[in-house]
Design a protein around this motif. Structure first.
Motif, PDB file in Angstrom:
ATOM      1  N   GLY A  88       0.822  -1.199   0.000  1.00 27.81           N
ATOM      2  CA  GLY A  88       0.000   0.000   0.000  1.00 27.81           C
ATOM      3  C   GLY A  88       0.857   1.250   0.000  1.00 27.81           C
ATOM      4  O   GLY A  88       1.763   1.387   0.832  1.00 27.81           O
ATOM      5  N   TYR A  89       0.592   2.141  -0.944  1.00 24.05           N
ATOM      6  CA  TYR A  89       1.326   3.398  -1.080  1.00 24.05           C
ATOM      7  C   TYR A  89       0.390   4.550  -0.717  1.00 24.05           C
ATOM      8  O   TYR A  89      -0.674   4.690  -1.328  1.00 24.05           O
ATOM      9  CB  TYR A  89       1.839   3.573  -2.512  1.00 24.05           C
ATOM     10  N   LYS A  90       0.782   5.333   0.281  1.00 23.74           N
ATOM     11  CA  LYS A  90      -0.067   6.427   0.763  1.00 23.74           C
ATOM     12  C   LYS A  90      -0.137   7.549  -0.266  1.00 23.74           C
ATOM     13  O   LYS A  90       0.868   7.950  -0.830  1.00 23.74           O
ATOM     14  CB  LYS A  90       0.471   6.964   2.087  1.00 23.74           C
ATOM     15  N   LEU A  91      -1.354   8.021  -0.500  1.00 19.54           N
ATOM     16  CA  LEU A  91      -1.593   9.120  -1.430  1.00 19.54           C
ATOM     17  C   LEU A  91      -2.444  10.179  -0.737  1.00 19.54           C
ATOM     18  O   LEU A  91      -3.176   9.847   0.188  1.00 19.54           O
ATOM     19  CB  LEU A  91      -2.312   8.612  -2.681  1.00 19.54           C
ATOM     20  N   PHE A 103       2.817  -0.005   3.705  1.00 18.00           N
ATOM     21  CA  PHE A 103       2.619  -1.321   4.324  1.00 18.00           C
ATOM     22  C   PHE A 103       2.718  -2.425   3.280  1.00 18.00           C
ATOM     23  O   PHE A 103       2.628  -2.177   2.076  1.00 18.00           O
ATOM     24  CB  PHE A 103       1.273  -1.390   5.071  1.00 18.00           C
ATOM     25  N   ARG A 104       2.907  -3.645   3.777  1.00 14.07           N
ATOM     26  CA  ARG A 104       2.978  -4.836   2.928  1.00 14.07           C
ATOM     27  C   ARG A 104       2.231  -5.965   3.645  1.00 14.07           C
ATOM     28  O   ARG A 104       2.429  -6.177   4.842  1.00 14.07           O
ATOM     29  CB  ARG A 104       4.434  -5.235   2.703  1.00 14.07           C
ATOM     30  N   VAL A 105       1.384  -6.686   2.922  1.00 10.67           N
ATOM     31  CA  VAL A 105       0.635  -7.816   3.488  1.00 10.67           C
ATOM     32  C   VAL A 105       1.019  -9.065   2.706  1.00 10.67           C
ATOM     33  O   VAL A 105       0.968  -9.079   1.474  1.00 10.67           O
ATOM     34  CB  VAL A 105      -0.893  -7.596   3.402  1.00 10.67           C
ATOM     35  N   SER A 106       1.417 -10.110   3.435  1.00 10.26           N
ATOM     36  CA  SER A 106       1.820 -11.362   2.785  1.00 10.26           C
ATOM     37  C   SER A 106       1.421 -12.549   3.651  1.00 10.26           C
ATOM     38  O   SER A 106       1.236 -12.412   4.861  1.00 10.26           O
ATOM     39  CB  SER A 106       3.331 -11.378   2.533  1.00 10.26           C
ATOM     40  N   GLY A 187      -6.785  -0.052   4.600  1.00  3.76           N
ATOM     41  CA  GLY A 187      -5.884  -0.465   3.527  1.00  3.76           C
ATOM     42  C   GLY A 187      -5.395  -1.895   3.711  1.00  3.76           C
ATOM     43  O   GLY A 187      -5.334  -2.677   2.759  1.00  3.76           O
ATOM     44  N   VAL A 188      -5.073  -2.251   4.957  1.00  5.09           N
ATOM     45  CA  VAL A 188      -4.630  -3.617   5.269  1.00  5.09           C
ATOM     46  C   VAL A 188      -5.765  -4.612   5.012  1.00  5.09           C
ATOM     47  O   VAL A 188      -5.548  -5.690   4.442  1.00  5.09           O
ATOM     48  CB  VAL A 188      -4.145  -3.695   6.739  1.00  5.09           C
ATOM     49  N   VAL A 189      -6.984  -4.262   5.398  1.00  6.73           N
ATOM     50  CA  VAL A 189      -8.147  -5.135   5.177  1.00  6.73           C
ATOM     51  C   VAL A 189      -8.378  -5.338   3.681  1.00  6.73           C
ATOM     52  O   VAL A 189      -8.641  -6.455   3.230  1.00  6.73           O
ATOM     53  CB  VAL A 189      -9.398  -4.547   5.865  1.00  6.73           C
TER      54      VAL A 189
END
Length: 199
Positions: A88-91, A103-106, A187-189
């Motif tokens: 996720g890249y904040k804008l 953030f990164r989700v894996s 964003g994580v969800v």
């Protein structure tokens, strides 16, 4: 016919850091006809967040928006060797922001095929990394997001009506604890549901 978008609100709430426990309804449907995505309503029934993907055949990048349609995060599918993850890249980005992901989700891999834990790396854009975990329940109808100490900061479960009727596989209640960045959790969800091919 009802309106697809909410009417203009003179003083619209800003969803950033929670000061108290917040409850949302997460509907895994886009308000755009034939689109993929999700719509998030606050406890007053107003749209708080949404994801609308107009090209449902191409889901390598989606955008999390607030109630006014402003983009908060661009969420991109990435692959490194055999591992796949979402970042996720904040804008909107400012001049002082780093170009890296927020953030990164894996998926975390283990010997047990029943283990359903996902790793969330946060603060990557500020060089202050910290971790969350997403753990799905045994019944697969709910999951919890916890911090590095195991404290639950958000929980999602299937929504039921006031008389206890399950509203379906695509409607969830999301409870977020105080002092949490709501847009980041959302964003994580979204990234987690993209991994699970839920949108």
């Amino acid at each position: 016919m009802g309106k697809v978008h909410p009417q203009a609100i003179v003083s619209s709430p800003t969803y950033n850091i929670t000061s108290k426990q917040e409850t949302f309804t997460l509907w895994m449907k886009s308000l755009v006809l034939n689109g993929k995505g999700c719509t998030v309503f606050d406890s007053n029934g107003q749209i708080a967040y949404r994801v609308d993907n107009y090209n449902s055949n191409h889901r390598d990048q989606v955008h999390l928006m607030d109630q006014r349609g402003n983009t908060l995060f661009a969420i991109l599918k990435k692959q490194y060797k055999l591992s796949r993850f979402w970042e996720g890249y904040k804008l909107p980005a400012t001049r002082n922001d780093r170009k890296g992901p927020s953030f990164r989700v894996s998926k975390t891999y283990s010997i047990s095929k029943w283990d359903s834990t996902y790793e969330v790396e946060l603060g990557l854009d500020k060089n202050k990394p910290y971790n969350y975990k997403i753990k799905r329940s045994a019944c697969k109808s709910s999951y919890k997001i916890s911090d590095k100490f195991g404290v639950i900061i958000a929980e999602l479960r299937r929504k039921k009506s006031t008389c206890g009727i399950d509203l379906g596989d695509d409607v969830f209640t999301m409870v977020v604890e105080p002092n949490i960045d709501l847009s980041l959790i959302m964003g994580v969800v979204v990234a987690y549901n993209l991994i699970k091919s839920k949108m």
